[in-house]
Design a protein around this motif. Structure first.
Motif, PDB file in Angstrom:
ATOM      1  N   TYR A  41      40.626  56.305  32.654  1.00 32.47           N
ATOM      2  CA  TYR A  41      40.815  55.435  33.805  1.00 32.47           C
ATOM      3  C   TYR A  41      40.399  54.007  33.478  1.00 32.47           C
ATOM      4  O   TYR A  41      39.394  53.786  32.804  1.00 32.47           O
ATOM      5  N   ALA A  42      41.176  53.064  33.985  1.00 29.20           N
ATOM      6  CA  ALA A  42      40.721  51.676  34.010  1.00 29.20           C
ATOM      7  C   ALA A  42      39.657  51.552  35.096  1.00 29.20           C
ATOM      8  O   ALA A  42      39.736  52.207  36.145  1.00 29.20           O
ATOM      9  N   ILE A  43      38.671  50.727  34.846  1.00 26.53           N
ATOM     10  CA  ILE A  43      37.578  50.487  35.791  1.00 26.53           C
ATOM     11  C   ILE A  43      37.508  48.994  36.074  1.00 26.53           C
ATOM     12  O   ILE A  43      37.685  48.173  35.158  1.00 26.53           O
ATOM     13  N   GLY A  44      37.252  48.655  37.322  1.00 22.64           N
ATOM     14  CA  GLY A  44      37.190  47.236  37.661  1.00 22.64           C
ATOM     15  C   GLY A  44      36.123  46.940  38.690  1.00 22.64           C
ATOM     16  O   GLY A  44      35.450  47.842  39.197  1.00 22.64           O
ATOM     17  N   TRP A  45      36.001  45.648  38.977  1.00 23.40           N
ATOM     18  CA  TRP A  45      35.068  45.177  40.000  1.00 23.40           C
ATOM     19  C   TRP A  45      35.800  44.227  40.944  1.00 23.40           C
ATOM     20  O   TRP A  45      36.534  43.329  40.494  1.00 23.40           O
ATOM     21  N   PHE A  46      35.576  44.441  42.214  1.00 22.65           N
ATOM     22  CA  PHE A  46      36.049  43.542  43.255  1.00 22.65           C
ATOM     23  C   PHE A  46      34.848  43.080  44.076  1.00 22.65           C
ATOM     24  O   PHE A  46      33.777  43.679  43.997  1.00 22.65           O
ATOM     25  N   ARG A  47      35.057  42.048  44.853  1.00 21.19           N
ATOM     26  CA  ARG A  47      34.013  41.629  45.781  1.00 21.19           C
ATOM     27  C   ARG A  47      34.649  41.158  47.080  1.00 21.19           C
ATOM     28  O   ARG A  47      35.822  40.782  47.113  1.00 21.19           O
ATOM     29  N   GLN A  48      33.853  41.214  48.142  1.00 19.01           N
ATOM     30  CA  GLN A  48      34.319  40.735  49.431  1.00 19.01           C
ATOM     31  C   GLN A  48      33.170  40.069  50.168  1.00 19.01           C
ATOM     32  O   GLN A  48      32.136  40.692  50.419  1.00 19.01           O
ATOM     33  N   ALA A  49      33.377  38.809  50.487  1.00 15.40           N
ATOM     34  CA  ALA A  49      32.404  38.055  51.263  1.00 15.40           C
ATOM     35  C   ALA A  49      32.797  38.119  52.735  1.00 15.40           C
ATOM     36  O   ALA A  49      33.970  38.333  53.059  1.00 15.40           O
ATOM     37  N   PRO A  50      31.847  37.921  53.639  1.00 11.10           N
ATOM     38  CA  PRO A  50      32.156  37.975  55.068  1.00 11.10           C
ATOM     39  C   PRO A  50      33.266  37.004  55.441  1.00 11.10           C
ATOM     40  O   PRO A  50      33.232  35.834  55.054  1.00 11.10           O
ATOM     41  N   GLY A  51      34.265  37.507  56.144  1.00 13.66           N
ATOM     42  CA  GLY A  51      35.359  36.666  56.595  1.00 13.66           C
ATOM     43  C   GLY A  51      36.384  36.316  55.535  1.00 13.66           C
ATOM     44  O   GLY A  51      37.309  35.539  55.800  1.00 13.66           O
ATOM     45  N   GLU A  57      38.440  40.110  46.545  1.00 15.30           N
ATOM     46  CA  GLU A  57      38.774  39.314  45.366  1.00 15.30           C
ATOM     47  C   GLU A  57      38.546  40.150  44.118  1.00 15.30           C
ATOM     48  O   GLU A  57      37.455  40.705  43.924  1.00 15.30           O
ATOM     49  N   GLY A  58      39.551  40.233  43.263  1.00 14.26           N
ATOM     50  CA  GLY A  58      39.401  40.909  41.985  1.00 14.26           C
ATOM     51  C   GLY A  58      38.561  40.078  41.038  1.00 14.26           C
ATOM     52  O   GLY A  58      38.836  38.884  40.851  1.00 14.26           O
ATOM     53  N   ILE A  59      37.548  40.699  40.455  1.00 19.25           N
ATOM     54  CA  ILE A  59      36.611  39.988  39.588  1.00 19.25           C
ATOM     55  C   ILE A  59      36.874  40.268  38.127  1.00 19.25           C
ATOM     56  O   ILE A  59      36.970  39.367  37.308  1.00 19.25           O
ATOM     57  N   SER A  60      36.991  41.540  37.805  1.00 20.61           N
ATOM     58  CA  SER A  60      37.096  41.898  36.399  1.00 20.61           C
ATOM     59  C   SER A  60      37.595  43.327  36.265  1.00 20.61           C
ATOM     60  O   SER A  60      37.489  44.120  37.193  1.00 20.61           O
ATOM     61  N   PHE A  61      38.148  43.645  35.093  1.00 17.34           N
ATOM     62  CA  PHE A  61      38.509  45.022  34.787  1.00 17.34           C
ATOM     63  C   PHE A  61      38.343  45.280  33.300  1.00 17.34           C
ATOM     64  O   PHE A  61      38.323  44.334  32.484  1.00 17.34           O
ATOM     65  N   ILE A  62      38.223  46.566  32.980  1.00 18.32           N
ATOM     66  CA  ILE A  62      38.247  47.020  31.604  1.00 18.32           C
ATOM     67  C   ILE A  62      39.257  48.147  31.538  1.00 18.32           C
ATOM     68  O   ILE A  62      39.308  49.009  32.414  1.00 18.32           O
ATOM     69  N   SER A  63      40.088  48.125  30.511  1.00 20.46           N
ATOM     70  CA  SER A  63      41.230  49.023  30.469  1.00 20.46           C
ATOM     71  C   SER A  63      40.825  50.449  30.113  1.00 20.46           C
ATOM     72  O   SER A  63      39.743  50.693  29.572  1.00 20.46           O
ATOM     73  N   ARG A  64      41.682  51.411  30.400  1.00 18.01           N
ATOM     74  CA  ARG A  64      41.498  52.752  29.877  1.00 18.01           C
ATOM     75  C   ARG A  64      41.545  52.660  28.364  1.00 18.01           C
ATOM     76  O   ARG A  64      42.301  51.871  27.813  1.00 18.01           O
ATOM     77  N   ARG A 107      39.280  51.249  26.942  1.00 20.11           N
ATOM     78  CA  ARG A 107      38.255  50.204  26.797  1.00 20.11           C
ATOM     79  C   ARG A 107      38.614  49.164  25.751  1.00 20.11           C
ATOM     80  O   ARG A 107      37.719  48.493  25.225  1.00 20.11           O
ATOM     81  N   GLY A 108      39.915  48.972  25.512  1.00 17.01           N
ATOM     82  CA  GLY A 108      40.324  48.001  24.505  1.00 17.01           C
ATOM     83  C   GLY A 108      40.558  46.604  25.023  1.00 17.01           C
ATOM     84  O   GLY A 108      40.675  45.651  24.245  1.00 17.01           O
ATOM     85  N   ALA A 109      40.642  46.445  26.343  1.00 18.12           N
ATOM     86  CA  ALA A 109      40.973  45.137  26.896  1.00 18.12           C
ATOM     87  C   ALA A 109      40.166  44.883  28.159  1.00 18.12           C
ATOM     88  O   ALA A 109      39.800  45.814  28.884  1.00 18.12           O
ATOM     89  N   THR A 110      39.882  43.620  28.397  1.00 21.45           N
ATOM     90  CA  THR A 110      39.182  43.215  29.621  1.00 21.45           C
ATOM     91  C   THR A 110      39.918  42.055  30.270  1.00 21.45           C
ATOM     92  O   THR A 110      40.721  41.370  29.623  1.00 21.45           O
ATOM     93  N   GLY A 111      39.647  41.846  31.546  1.00 17.79           N
ATOM     94  CA  GLY A 111      40.244  40.724  32.261  1.00 17.79           C
ATOM     95  C   GLY A 111      39.266  40.192  33.287  1.00 17.79           C
ATOM     96  O   GLY A 111      38.395  40.938  33.765  1.00 17.79           O
ATOM     97  N   TYR A 112      39.416  38.907  33.622  1.00 19.06           N
ATOM     98  CA  TYR A 112      38.497  38.266  34.560  1.00 19.06           C
ATOM     99  C   TYR A 112      39.249  37.337  35.506  1.00 19.06           C
ATOM    100  O   TYR A 112      40.255  36.722  35.127  1.00 19.06           O
ATOM    101  N   GLY A 113      38.736  37.236  36.695  1.00 17.27           N
ATOM    102  CA  GLY A 113      39.257  36.246  37.617  1.00 17.27           C
ATOM    103  C   GLY A 113      38.778  34.859  37.238  1.00 17.27           C
ATOM    104  O   GLY A 113      37.721  34.709  36.609  1.00 17.27           O
ATOM    105  N   ASP A 114      39.517  33.850  37.641  1.00 19.62           N
ATOM    106  CA  ASP A 114      39.182  32.478  37.253  1.00 19.62           C
ATOM    107  C   ASP A 114      37.817  32.053  37.766  1.00 19.62           C
ATOM    108  O   ASP A 114      37.122  31.265  37.129  1.00 19.62           O
ATOM    109  N   SER A 115      37.428  32.577  38.927  1.00 22.74           N
ATOM    110  CA  SER A 115      36.175  32.138  39.533  1.00 22.74           C
ATOM    111  C   SER A 115      34.942  32.620  38.771  1.00 22.74           C
ATOM    112  O   SER A 115      33.851  32.086  38.966  1.00 22.74           O
TER     113      SER A 115
END
Length: 124
Positions: A32-42, A46-53, A55-63
């Protein structure tokens, strides 16, 4: 039953660091690919980051690019999100997500399983 359990959130001053952990169970971790999201009030999730199944690749949001790092310990079925140089705008509930996909993205609809979330608060 697939479960994702986050930990490591808390209160930190701006400029500080935190490391979030996501312990996964109920599936073959490396399939499975695993990732992180976040949500602030209101705000939208927002997608933050992921790592591929495999585990060969990663990705990040610009922020968070250059400040956050995702990593994996397959022996512990755990994915980490190291967060450095934290800013007040990083304050949010952070969610661990998983998907059976070779092409992970930062779009919430592409992720099938979600944890309960952990709160991160960054003060001035």
């Amino acid at each position: 039953e697939i479960q994702l359990v986050e930990s490591g959130g808390g209160l930190v001053q701006a400029g500080g660091s935190l490391r979030l952990s996501c312990v996964a169970s109920g599936f073959i971790f490396d399939d499975y690919a695993i990732g992180w999201f976040r949500q602030a009030p209101g705000k939208e999730r927002e997608g933050i980051s992921f790592i591929s199944r495999g585990r060969g690749a990663t990705g990040y949001g610009d922020s968070v690019k250059g400040r956050f790092t995702i990593s994996s310990d397959n022996a512990r079925n755990t994915v980490y999100l190291q967060m450095n140089s934290l800013k007040p705008e990083d304050t949010a509930v952070y969610y661990c997500v998983a998907a059976l996909t070779y092409f992970p993205s930062l779009l919430a609809d592409d992720w099938h399983y979600w944890g309960q979330g952990t709160q991160v608060t960054v003060s001035l």
